[in-house]
Design an enzyme around this catalytic site. Structure first.
Site, PDB file in Angstrom:
ATOM      1  N   THR A  61      68.019  45.432 144.623  1.00 48.81           N
ATOM      2  CA  THR A  61      68.506  46.896 145.325  1.00 48.81           C
ATOM      3  C   THR A  61      69.106  47.706 144.017  1.00 48.81           C
ATOM      4  O   THR A  61      69.785  47.115 142.966  1.00 48.81           O
ATOM      5  CB  THR A  61      69.447  46.517 146.282  1.00 48.81           C
ATOM      6  N   ASP A  62      68.853  48.641 144.415  1.00 52.42           N
ATOM      7  CA  ASP A  62      69.572  49.782 143.366  1.00 52.42           C
ATOM      8  C   ASP A  62      71.078  49.536 143.366  1.00 52.42           C
ATOM      9  O   ASP A  62      72.033  49.915 142.237  1.00 52.42           O
ATOM     10  CB  ASP A  62      69.212  51.250 143.416  1.00 52.42           C
ATOM     11  N   GLU A  63      71.969  48.979 144.363  1.00 52.71           N
ATOM     12  CA  GLU A  63      73.363  48.940 144.461  1.00 52.71           C
ATOM     13  C   GLU A  63      73.574  47.995 143.248  1.00 52.71           C
ATOM     14  O   GLU A  63      74.774  48.005 143.133  1.00 52.71           O
ATOM     15  CB  GLU A  63      73.706  48.268 145.766  1.00 52.71           C
ATOM     16  N   TYR A  74      78.375  42.564 148.654  1.00 58.45           N
ATOM     17  CA  TYR A  74      77.077  42.549 148.736  1.00 58.45           C
ATOM     18  C   TYR A  74      76.172  43.001 147.610  1.00 58.45           C
ATOM     19  O   TYR A  74      75.414  42.067 147.212  1.00 58.45           O
ATOM     20  CB  TYR A  74      76.507  43.710 149.969  1.00 58.45           C
ATOM     21  N   LYS A  92      74.076  40.337 145.165  1.00 59.91           N
ATOM     22  CA  LYS A  92      72.699  40.539 144.966  1.00 59.91           C
ATOM     23  C   LYS A  92      72.507  40.475 143.338  1.00 59.91           C
ATOM     24  O   LYS A  92      71.588  40.004 142.855  1.00 59.91           O
ATOM     25  CB  LYS A  92      72.189  41.939 145.364  1.00 59.91           C
TER      26      LYS A  92
HETATM   27  P1  NAD Z   1      67.420  42.745 157.172  1.00 57.27           P
HETATM   28  O1  NAD Z   1      68.874  42.339 157.109  1.00 57.27           O
HETATM   29  O2  NAD Z   1      66.652  43.444 157.991  1.00 57.27           O
HETATM   30  O3  NAD Z   1      66.472  41.205 157.017  1.00 57.27           O
HETATM   31  C1  NAD Z   1      66.898  40.224 156.322  1.00 57.27           C
HETATM   32  C2  NAD Z   1      66.078  38.703 156.585  1.00 57.27           C
HETATM   33  O4  NAD Z   1      66.718  37.711 156.108  1.00 57.27           O
HETATM   34  C3  NAD Z   1      66.515  38.550 158.086  1.00 57.27           C
HETATM   35  O5  NAD Z   1      65.209  38.334 158.819  1.00 57.27           O
HETATM   36  C4  NAD Z   1      67.346  37.377 158.262  1.00 57.27           C
HETATM   37  O6  NAD Z   1      66.932  36.374 159.152  1.00 57.27           O
HETATM   38  C5  NAD Z   1      66.585  36.665 156.854  1.00 57.27           C
HETATM   39  N1  NAD Z   1      67.890  35.748 156.307  1.00 57.27           N
HETATM   40  C6  NAD Z   1      69.140  36.278 155.920  1.00 57.27           C
HETATM   41  N2  NAD Z   1      69.649  35.033 155.446  1.00 57.27           N
HETATM   42  C7  NAD Z   1      68.555  33.983 155.393  1.00 57.27           C
HETATM   43  C8  NAD Z   1      68.584  32.692 154.838  1.00 57.27           C
HETATM   44  N3  NAD Z   1      69.866  32.087 154.139  1.00 57.27           N
HETATM   45  N4  NAD Z   1      67.571  32.015 154.788  1.00 57.27           N
HETATM   46  C9  NAD Z   1      66.569  32.696 155.229  1.00 57.27           C
HETATM   47  N5  NAD Z   1      66.442  33.805 155.771  1.00 57.27           N
HETATM   48  C10 NAD Z   1      67.586  34.557 155.777  1.00 57.27           C
HETATM   49  O7  NAD Z   1      67.272  43.238 155.479  1.00 57.27           O
HETATM   50  P2  NAD Z   1      66.204  44.100 154.958  1.00 57.27           P
HETATM   51  O8  NAD Z   1      66.831  45.412 155.054  1.00 57.27           O
HETATM   52  O9  NAD Z   1      64.895  43.959 155.347  1.00 57.27           O
HETATM   53  O10 NAD Z   1      66.147  43.658 153.399  1.00 57.27           O
HETATM   54  C11 NAD Z   1      65.468  43.039 152.721  1.00 57.27           C
HETATM   55  C12 NAD Z   1      65.698  42.696 151.250  1.00 57.27           C
HETATM   56  O11 NAD Z   1      65.556  43.925 150.547  1.00 57.27           O
HETATM   57  C13 NAD Z   1      67.099  42.164 150.941  1.00 57.27           C
HETATM   58  O12 NAD Z   1      66.989  41.113 149.898  1.00 57.27           O
HETATM   59  C14 NAD Z   1      67.524  43.325 150.619  1.00 57.27           C
HETATM   60  O13 NAD Z   1      68.806  42.983 149.708  1.00 57.27           O
HETATM   61  C15 NAD Z   1      66.667  44.420 150.123  1.00 57.27           C
HETATM   62  N6  NAD Z   1      66.817  45.762 149.672  1.00 57.27           N
HETATM   63  C16 NAD Z   1      66.998  46.423 151.090  1.00 57.27           C
HETATM   64  C17 NAD Z   1      67.298  47.762 151.027  1.00 57.27           C
HETATM   65  C18 NAD Z   1      67.523  48.497 152.363  1.00 57.27           C
HETATM   66  O14 NAD Z   1      67.658  49.809 152.295  1.00 57.27           O
HETATM   67  N7  NAD Z   1      67.302  47.854 153.571  1.00 57.27           N
HETATM   68  C19 NAD Z   1      67.129  48.606 149.767  1.00 57.27           C
HETATM   69  C20 NAD Z   1      66.840  47.642 148.701  1.00 57.27           C
HETATM   70  C21 NAD Z   1      66.845  46.421 148.823  1.00 57.27           C
HETATM   71  P1  TYD Z   2      74.077  52.208 154.637  1.00 58.22           P
HETATM   72  O1  TYD Z   2      72.841  52.562 155.529  1.00 58.22           O
HETATM   73  O2  TYD Z   2      74.895  51.032 155.218  1.00 58.22           O
HETATM   74  O3  TYD Z   2      73.617  51.515 153.443  1.00 58.22           O
HETATM   75  P2  TYD Z   2      74.113  51.266 151.811  1.00 58.22           P
HETATM   76  O4  TYD Z   2      75.579  51.162 152.129  1.00 58.22           O
HETATM   77  O5  TYD Z   2      73.520  50.253 151.665  1.00 58.22           O
HETATM   78  O6  TYD Z   2      73.726  52.511 151.050  1.00 58.22           O
HETATM   79  O7  TYD Z   2      74.774  53.342 154.212  1.00 58.22           O
HETATM   80  C1  TYD Z   2      74.178  54.552 153.756  1.00 58.22           C
HETATM   81  C2  TYD Z   2      75.313  55.405 153.492  1.00 58.22           C
HETATM   82  O8  TYD Z   2      75.631  56.158 154.555  1.00 58.22           O
HETATM   83  C3  TYD Z   2      76.483  55.065 152.562  1.00 58.22           C
HETATM   84  O9  TYD Z   2      77.092  55.952 151.902  1.00 58.22           O
HETATM   85  C4  TYD Z   2      77.538  54.559 153.826  1.00 58.22           C
HETATM   86  C5  TYD Z   2      77.256  55.620 154.974  1.00 58.22           C
HETATM   87  N1  TYD Z   2      77.565  55.411 156.432  1.00 58.22           N
HETATM   88  C6  TYD Z   2      78.239  56.228 157.054  1.00 58.22           C
HETATM   89  O10 TYD Z   2      78.843  57.332 156.752  1.00 58.22           O
HETATM   90  N2  TYD Z   2      78.634  55.742 158.396  1.00 58.22           N
HETATM   91  C7  TYD Z   2      78.108  54.539 158.744  1.00 58.22           C
HETATM   92  O11 TYD Z   2      78.369  54.392 159.976  1.00 58.22           O
HETATM   93  C8  TYD Z   2      77.239  53.725 158.018  1.00 58.22           C
HETATM   94  C9  TYD Z   2      76.526  52.372 158.610  1.00 58.22           C
HETATM   95  C10 TYD Z   2      76.982  54.251 156.592  1.00 58.22           C
END
Ligand code: NAD
Ligand code: TYD
Length: 346
Positions: free
Chosen positions: A130-132, A154, A158
């Site tokens: 993630t970019d985070e 988080y 990561k």
């Molecule tokens: P999500 O929370 O929707 O899905 C996570 C999945 O991982 C779920 O199916 C969960 O059951 C599974 N999981 C959790 N713990 C586990 C474990 N111990 N063993 C096996 N499975 C497990 O998340 P997402 O948004 O689809 O994110 C997927 C990946 O992308 C993550 O690694 C996240 O850090 C990364 N990512 C997400 C975003 C975003 O904006 N959502 C952005 C950049 C990177």
């Molecule tokens: P989020 O979707 O939780 O992603 P991330 O924290 O991983 O970037 O949040 C996106 C942005 O929105 C972040 O700046 C936090 C803000 N946010 C709110 O203002 N209210 C909310 O209820 C949530 C979940 C996020």
């Protein structure tokens, strides 16, 4: 490299991005076998794969990436040659309430996967990051070589996982790649994150809890573009390399909120200004020249992709209503009840 790939372990493949990636891969590579290995935490759902579960090229295994015996068994039984790791605890707010599970899955879990990859001599290991991990940047854009300064449990977990991936490449010569994706949105997005939470709350005329002044900036990426970027780096990325993967859509949270309300025809009076998230990163922005040079570019404009996403949530209440009436209610109360009680209007 791509020729040797045949049996892919997609960890976390029942989650949001993982399930979209599975769909992308089944459509694009007729000869691959995909083994989804997922713990099915609160965020993992077989419903996310409902349309592809019957595909004979797809196998589902329930398991925890931090459980070495279970990972070994899956790798052996399915003759895995490649791991793409999506599995993670992914919500910043939950990681603040409960840092333990983020650490266990995002750090220890990655370590276990790497150990098994080393033991079985796997051909490729793709870590979805993630970019985070960079932390916050007031102006300009993060490049892949910049220091990692994560600010939440988080993002720190990561970053730890990613550094272990680096060590396994440098020390054991494991063939690794890492993608650092930006804030992703689209179908099957668990409704705890900003975009799906606000869309579903707005559909129900419930308040939208905007943290702080709402002027934080995120770079938004449509999930289909994210899946295509992971596919490209998985096949073409240099071993040991890291790639930023951002949509180039920097928006203030307040503007994303207003766009959602406009698309749904709902009033801005639904917005509530609530207590900010502790340690809240102000701005994320990525320089994506490296992955663009490899041949990736987003194919959806932000506005079109948000409209498609809103439309999907409007049409797929069967998917999100059961989530919001289950365990989620207790989480929502913990996270928002006090905030909403002391909220102010915009
Ligand atoms: P999500 O929370 O929707 O899905 C996570 C999945 O991982 C779920 O199916 C969960 O059951 C599974 N999981 C959790 N713990 C586990 C474990 N111990 N063993 C096996 N499975 C497990 O998340 P997402 O948004 O689809 O994110 C997927 C990946 O992308 C993550 O690694 C996240 O850090 C990364 N990512 C997400 C975003 C975003 O904006 N959502 C952005 C950049 C990177
Ligand atoms: P989020 O979707 O939780 O992603 P991330 O924290 O991983 O970037 O949040 C996106 C942005 O929105 C972040 O700046 C936090 C803000 N946010 C709110 O203002 N209210 C909310 O209820 C949530 C979940 C996020």
């Amino acid at each position: 490299m791509g020729n040797a790939m045949k049996n892919l372990l997609i960890t976390g493949g029942a989650g949001f991005i993982g399930s979209n990636f599975v769909r992308h891969m089944l459509a694009k590579y007729p000869d691959y076998r995909l083994i989804v290995f997922d713990k099915l935490t609160y965020a993992g759902r077989l419903e996310n794969l409902q349309d592809v579960l019957k595909d004979p090229r797809l196998t589902f295994v329930r398991g925890d990436i931090a459980d070495r015996a279970a990972v070994e068994q899956a790798v052996r039984e399915h003759r895995i040659d490649t791991i793409v790791n999506f599995a993670a605890e992914t919500h910043v707010d939950r990681s603040i309430l409960d840092p333990d599970s983020a650490h266990r899955t995002n750090f220890t879990g990655v370590y276990v996967l790497l150990e098994v990859a080393r033991q079985f001599g796997l051909e490729r290991f793709h870590q979805v990051s993630t970019d985070e991990v960079y932390g916050s940047i007031p102006v300009g854009y993060f490049k892949e070589g910049d220091p990692l300064q994560p600010n939440s449990p988080y993002s720190a977990s990561k970053a730890g996982g990613e550094l272990m991936v680096r060590a396994y490449h440098e020390t054991y010569g494991l063939n690794t790649v890492v993608t650092r994706g930006s804030n992703t949105f689209g179908p099957y997005h668990y409704p705890e994150k900003l975009m799906p939470l606000f869309i579903t709350n707005a559909i129900d005329n419930e308040p939208l809890p905007l943290y702080g002044d709402g002027m934080q900036v995120r770079d938004w990426l449509y999930v289909k573009d994210h899946a295509a970027g992971i596919d490209l780096v998985l096949h073409q990325g240099g071993s040991g390399e890291v790639y930023n993967l951002g949509g180039g859509n920097e928006r203030h949270n307040i503007d994303v909120t207003r766009l959602i309300l406009k698309l749904l025809g709902k009033p801005e009076s639904l917005i509530r200004r609530v207590t900010d998230r502790p340690g809240h990163d102000r701005r994320y922005a990525l320089d994506c020249a490296k992955i663009r040079a490899l041949g990736w570019a987003p194919t959806h404009t932000f506005e079109d992709a948000v409209a498609e996403t809103v439309d999907w949530f409007v049409k797929n209440e069967w998917w999100w209503r059961p989530i919001k009436s289950g365990e989620f209610k207790e989480y929502y109360r913990r996270q928002y009840a006090e905030r909403l009680a002391t909220a102010t209007a915009l």
